[in-house]
Write a protein that holds these residues in place. Structure first.
Motif, PDB file in Angstrom:
ATOM      1  N   GLU A  53       0.851  -1.191   0.000  1.00 50.31           N
ATOM      2  CA  GLU A  53       0.000   0.000   0.000  1.00 50.31           C
ATOM      3  C   GLU A  53       0.885   1.239   0.000  1.00 50.31           C
ATOM      4  OE1 GLU A  53      -3.357   0.355   2.625  1.00 50.31           O
ATOM      5  OE2 GLU A  53      -3.359  -1.810   2.975  1.00 50.31           O
ATOM      6  N   THR A  54       0.327   2.352  -0.414  1.00 49.97           N
ATOM      7  CA  THR A  54       1.081   3.600  -0.366  1.00 49.97           C
ATOM      8  C   THR A  54       1.101   4.133   1.062  1.00 49.97           C
ATOM      9  OG1 THR A  54      -0.869   4.940  -0.861  1.00 49.97           O
ATOM     10  CG2 THR A  54       0.463   4.183  -2.739  1.00 49.97           C
ATOM     11  N   VAL A  55       2.116   4.926   1.350  1.00 52.55           N
ATOM     12  CA  VAL A  55       2.160   5.608   2.643  1.00 52.55           C
ATOM     13  C   VAL A  55       0.933   6.499   2.800  1.00 52.55           C
ATOM     14  CG1 VAL A  55       3.473   7.197   4.105  1.00 52.55           C
ATOM     15  CG2 VAL A  55       4.681   5.530   2.674  1.00 52.55           C
ATOM     16  N   SER A  56       0.522   7.153   1.714  1.00 53.32           N
ATOM     17  CA  SER A  56      -0.662   8.020   1.758  1.00 53.32           C
ATOM     18  C   SER A  56      -1.889   7.266   2.237  1.00 53.32           C
ATOM     19  CB  SER A  56      -0.945   8.602   0.370  1.00 53.32           C
ATOM     20  OG  SER A  56       0.054   9.490  -0.021  1.00 53.32           O
ATOM     21  N   SER A  57      -2.062   6.045   1.726  1.00 58.57           N
ATOM     22  CA  SER A  57      -3.212   5.234   2.122  1.00 58.57           C
ATOM     23  C   SER A  57      -3.163   4.899   3.598  1.00 58.57           C
ATOM     24  CB  SER A  57      -3.247   3.957   1.283  1.00 58.57           C
ATOM     25  OG  SER A  57      -4.253   3.080   1.748  1.00 58.57           O
ATOM     26  N   MET A  58      -1.975   4.537   4.097  1.00 57.27           N
ATOM     27  CA  MET A  58      -1.849   4.180   5.509  1.00 57.27           C
ATOM     28  C   MET A  58      -2.009   5.398   6.407  1.00 57.27           C
ATOM     29  SD  MET A  58       1.050   1.147   5.413  1.00 57.27           S
ATOM     30  CE  MET A  58       2.002   1.592   3.956  1.00 57.27           C
ATOM     31  N   VAL A  59      -1.495   6.544   5.971  1.00 52.06           N
ATOM     32  CA  VAL A  59      -1.678   7.791   6.731  1.00 52.06           C
ATOM     33  C   VAL A  59      -3.165   8.143   6.832  1.00 52.06           C
ATOM     34  CG1 VAL A  59      -1.372  10.294   6.574  1.00 52.06           C
ATOM     35  CG2 VAL A  59       0.601   8.787   6.314  1.00 52.06           C
ATOM     36  N   LYS A  60      -3.857   8.044   5.721  1.00 54.47           N
ATOM     37  CA  LYS A  60      -5.287   8.384   5.699  1.00 54.47           C
ATOM     38  C   LYS A  60      -6.099   7.455   6.586  1.00 54.47           C
ATOM     39  CE  LYS A  60      -9.126   9.201   2.516  1.00 54.47           C
ATOM     40  NZ  LYS A  60      -9.564   9.199   1.087  1.00 54.47           N
ATOM     41  N   ALA A  61      -5.795   6.159   6.534  1.00 51.71           N
ATOM     42  CA  ALA A  61      -6.556   5.184   7.310  1.00 51.71           C
ATOM     43  C   ALA A  61      -6.431   5.412   8.809  1.00 51.71           C
ATOM     44  CB  ALA A  61      -6.107   3.766   6.952  1.00 51.71           C
ATOM     45  N   ARG A  62      -5.247   5.837   9.256  1.00 50.79           N
ATOM     46  CA  ARG A  62      -5.017   6.059  10.682  1.00 50.79           C
ATOM     47  C   ARG A  62      -5.151   7.525  11.082  1.00 50.79           C
ATOM     48  NH1 ARG A  62      -2.179   2.216  13.591  1.00 50.79           N
ATOM     49  NH2 ARG A  62      -2.723   3.581  15.344  1.00 50.79           N
ATOM     50  N   LYS A  63      -5.496   8.392  10.127  1.00 51.23           N
ATOM     51  CA  LYS A  63      -5.606   9.841  10.372  1.00 51.23           C
ATOM     52  C   LYS A  63      -4.316  10.375  10.997  1.00 51.23           C
ATOM     53  CE  LYS A  63     -10.639   9.664  10.819  1.00 51.23           C
ATOM     54  NZ  LYS A  63     -11.828   9.939  11.664  1.00 51.23           N
ATOM     55  N   ALA A  64      -3.217   9.969  10.424  1.00 60.32           N
ATOM     56  CA  ALA A  64      -1.909  10.351  10.946  1.00 60.32           C
ATOM     57  C   ALA A  64      -1.553  11.772  10.536  1.00 60.32           C
ATOM     58  CB  ALA A  64      -0.842   9.374  10.447  1.00 60.32           C
ATOM     59  N   LEU A  65      -0.710  12.404  11.327  1.00 63.05           N
ATOM     60  CA  LEU A  65      -0.209  13.740  11.018  1.00 63.05           C
ATOM     61  C   LEU A  65       0.881  13.677   9.958  1.00 63.05           C
ATOM     62  CD1 LEU A  65       0.161  14.954  14.714  1.00 63.05           C
ATOM     63  CD2 LEU A  65      -1.654  15.639  13.119  1.00 63.05           C
ATOM     64  N   LEU A  66       1.657  12.594  10.008  1.00 59.57           N
ATOM     65  CA  LEU A  66       2.844  12.470   9.163  1.00 59.57           C
ATOM     66  C   LEU A  66       3.146  10.991   8.988  1.00 59.57           C
ATOM     67  CD1 LEU A  66       5.285  14.495   8.153  1.00 59.57           C
ATOM     68  CD2 LEU A  66       6.513  13.469  10.059  1.00 59.57           C
ATOM     69  N   GLY A  67       3.758  10.648   7.873  1.00 60.32           N
ATOM     70  CA  GLY A  67       4.162   9.271   7.669  1.00 60.32           C
ATOM     71  C   GLY A  67       5.327   9.176   6.700  1.00 60.32           C
ATOM     72  N   VAL A  68       6.166   8.163   6.884  1.00 57.78           N
ATOM     73  CA  VAL A  68       7.234   7.851   5.932  1.00 57.78           C
ATOM     74  C   VAL A  68       7.209   6.355   5.669  1.00 57.78           C
ATOM     75  CG1 VAL A  68       8.737   9.776   6.598  1.00 57.78           C
ATOM     76  CG2 VAL A  68       8.983   7.542   7.729  1.00 57.78           C
ATOM     77  N   ASN A  69       7.764   5.962   4.524  1.00 55.12           N
ATOM     78  CA  ASN A  69       7.866   4.535   4.238  1.00 55.12           C
ATOM     79  C   ASN A  69       8.788   3.854   5.246  1.00 55.12           C
ATOM     80  OD1 ASN A  69      10.000   6.072   2.608  1.00 55.12           O
ATOM     81  ND2 ASN A  69      10.773   3.990   2.479  1.00 55.12           N
ATOM     82  N   GLY A  70       8.563   2.561   5.447  1.00 46.85           N
ATOM     83  CA  GLY A  70       9.308   1.827   6.449  1.00 46.85           C
ATOM     84  C   GLY A  70      10.475   1.045   5.884  1.00 46.85           C
ATOM     85  N   GLY A  71      10.557  -0.240   6.241  1.00 45.61           N
ATOM     86  CA  GLY A  71      11.698  -1.058   5.863  1.00 45.61           C
ATOM     87  C   GLY A  71      11.530  -1.716   4.501  1.00 45.61           C
ATOM     88  N   PHE A  72      12.503  -2.544   4.147  1.00 43.92           N
ATOM     89  CA  PHE A  72      12.447  -3.272   2.883  1.00 43.92           C
ATOM     90  C   PHE A  72      11.285  -4.267   2.888  1.00 43.92           C
ATOM     91  CE2 PHE A  72      16.951  -2.011   2.462  1.00 43.92           C
ATOM     92  CZ  PHE A  72      16.907  -1.537   1.163  1.00 43.92           C
ATOM     93  N   PHE A  73      10.739  -4.528   1.701  1.00 41.29           N
ATOM     94  CA  PHE A  73       9.717  -5.551   1.547  1.00 41.29           C
ATOM     95  C   PHE A  73      10.154  -6.487   0.428  1.00 41.29           C
ATOM     96  CE2 PHE A  73       8.700  -1.611  -0.572  1.00 41.29           C
ATOM     97  CZ  PHE A  73       8.331  -1.961  -1.855  1.00 41.29           C
TER      98      PHE A  73
END
Length: 489
Positions: free
Chosen positions: A194-214
């Motif tokens: 999923e995109t970081v944008s999608s995860m930020v929106k789902a959790r109503k986060a203030l800020l988000g960055v991508n995490g580790g390797f997949f």
């Protein structure tokens, strides 16, 4: 045989200069540094600050100018950019026979904390300014038609001497005034990207960055699976690569360390067996644990023991089905399937003992609902000093250590504040990215006393105010495995 060196305003240096950065009191705070930019000729950066929320300041940072251009790189017999002196001389002879004047270039990959310096050789020819890339492309095509293996290289990507430019986003999160919390997210499932944008929106986060390797090398249906440790809400969803860097998040605290995970299945008859992995593809004779967050069917061709919340085996079935809500599945094939058939009978209890151990303190983490862990890729700074653990973390190649790429970086300061940064790259004339040494210098400059490199390249993304605020090198935001989220509460 004649050889020439690349010269003029686009010259390539054969070594990387390390800038000494004293650990001043200002660097140890969460304020934006007043010192000159640490990379290149240390230009004075420009910056624009936006307040995202109380305690979170976001900086748009730009530094340097573009003076790099393009050259042609001829591949070694093994298909790599660089090789031994003998291989380079042989390739150079082929290039010269095709009517081009080559240069054999010595390149020193710098030493890091756990890997010695390495000297390799590249064969290159031609020099074109930034505006003449088409001419470089045309010449490369001519040489390919003549039977040579050649590619066009932007010199700013080399990781050697450059003037930049650099474009970065830096979020400084002040532990003294920030009132939210940090969390990890794998999105709707472990298996799905999923995109970081999608995860930020789902959790109503203030800020988000991508995490580790997949895992891009597994089946397409499973490519969201992290390569390394993942804990979300106190649940281990992916096992650690032992000793690899990670960030442990709890409330509004963040700690960088190295982790080891162990999972053990204990039957009610007292028999114990190691569980080889969590929520990933299986190999021969492995026992794996799948949780309801997996989001895909268990592998076909084995045995599944379905275990409920009370550790009771509610079904022993042929594998290849989904993991129902409120259950976990122990899946085995080969000898692991035999263990399940002998020790996980329907109606028996099988306890799953999970441990996540901090290798610095030798203590197990408490797997409580507020605990989250994101696996890093390479350690960069430890106890205020550059300490790049590329070999330990599985990334001690020339491409990973020396060449410049987009980077997502995470650091903590002496007072416990958090620094999140993205450095855009792979955009000739706009921003060159950073290599591991430069990434470590950049984080020290920002005040990090501990820092790690997260996933980078086309995955690098920072989202604030539900918008991607950096410029991903793919041209648009890439779906990734997990994200670090900064929540309002």
């Amino acid at each position: 045989m004649s050889r020439r060196t690349l010269a003029g305003g686009l010259a390539i240096a054969a070594a990387l200069t390390l800038t000494a950065l004293p650990a001043t009191a200002e660097q140890q705070s969460v304020r934006f540094p007043s010192a000159k930019f640490p990379l290149g000729a240390r230009p004075v950066p420009t910056k624009t600050m936006t307040t995202v929320a109380q305690g979170i300041d976001l900086y748009d940072v730009k530094a340097g100018t573009s003076t790099d251009g393009y050259t042609l790189t001829f591949l070694m017999p093994n298909g790599k950019d660089a090789g031994s002196s003998a291989s380079a001389e042989a390739v150079a002879a082929e290039v010269e026979a095709a009517g081009e004047t080559p240069s054999v270039q010595e390149v020193v990959r710098p030493a890091v904390a756990d890997a010695a310096a390495q000297t390799v050789y590249m064969v290159r020819a031609g020099l074109w300014p930034l505006k003449d890339k088409k001419k470089a492309d045309d010449r490369a095509k001519e040489l390919k038609d003549a039977g040579l293996k050649v590619k066009v290289d932007y010199l700013g990507d080399d990781g050697l001497k450059t003037t930049g430019p650099w474009s970065a986003k830096v979020a400084l999160i002040d532990v003294r005034t920030f009132r939210g919390s940090y969390a990890a997210s794998l999105g709707t499932s472990v298996a799905k990207k999923e995109t970081v944008s999608s995860m930020v929106k789902a959790r109503k986060a203030l800020l988000g960055v991508n995490g580790g390797f997949f895992n891009i090398h597994t089946s397409p249906a499973l490519r969201g699976e992290p390569v390394g440790v993942s804990v979300v809400g106190g649940k281990l969803l992916s096992e650690a690569v032992p000793g690899r860097s990670a960030v442990v998040l709890k409330g509004r605290t963040a700690k960088i360390t190295e982790l080891k995970t162990t999972v053990t299945a204990i039957s009610q008859d007292g028999e114990k067996v190691e569980v080889n992995g969590v929520n990933r593809a299986v190999t021969t004779d492995e026992l794996l644990l799948y949780t309801e967050e997996f989001g895909a069917k268990t592998p076909a061709g084995g045995v599944d023991a379905v275990i409920d919340a009370s550790n009771k085996v509610v079904a022993l079935r042929a594998s290849g089905a989904a993991v129902a809500a409120g259950t976990r599945v122990l899946h085995g094939n080969g000898v692991a399937a035999d263990w399940l058939n002998e020790h996980a009978w329907q109606g028996w209890k099988v306890e799953i003992d999970t441990k996540v151990v901090d290798l610095r303190t030798k203590r197990a983490l408490q797997l409580t609902p507020e605990l989250n862990v994101i696996g890093g890729s390479v350690g960069l700074v430890r106890n205020g000093k550059v300490k790049i653990t590329a070999k330990q973390d599985g990334h001690d190649s020339l491409n990973m250590i020396l060449r410049r790429h987009p980077r997502t970086l995470l650091g903590t300061t002496k007072n416990g504040s958090l620094i999140l940064a993205t450095i855009d790259g792979r955009q000739p004339g706009v921003t060159v990215g950073a290599n591991f040494v430069e990434a470590a210098q950049f984080m020290r400059w920002l005040g990090a006393t501990q820092a790690i490199n997260l996933d980078g390249g086309g995955s690098t993304a920072m989202v604030a105010g539900n918008k991607v605020v950096n410029h991903p090198s793919d041209g648009s935001e890439r779906a990734v495995g997990d994200a670090l989220l900064v929540l309002p509460q």
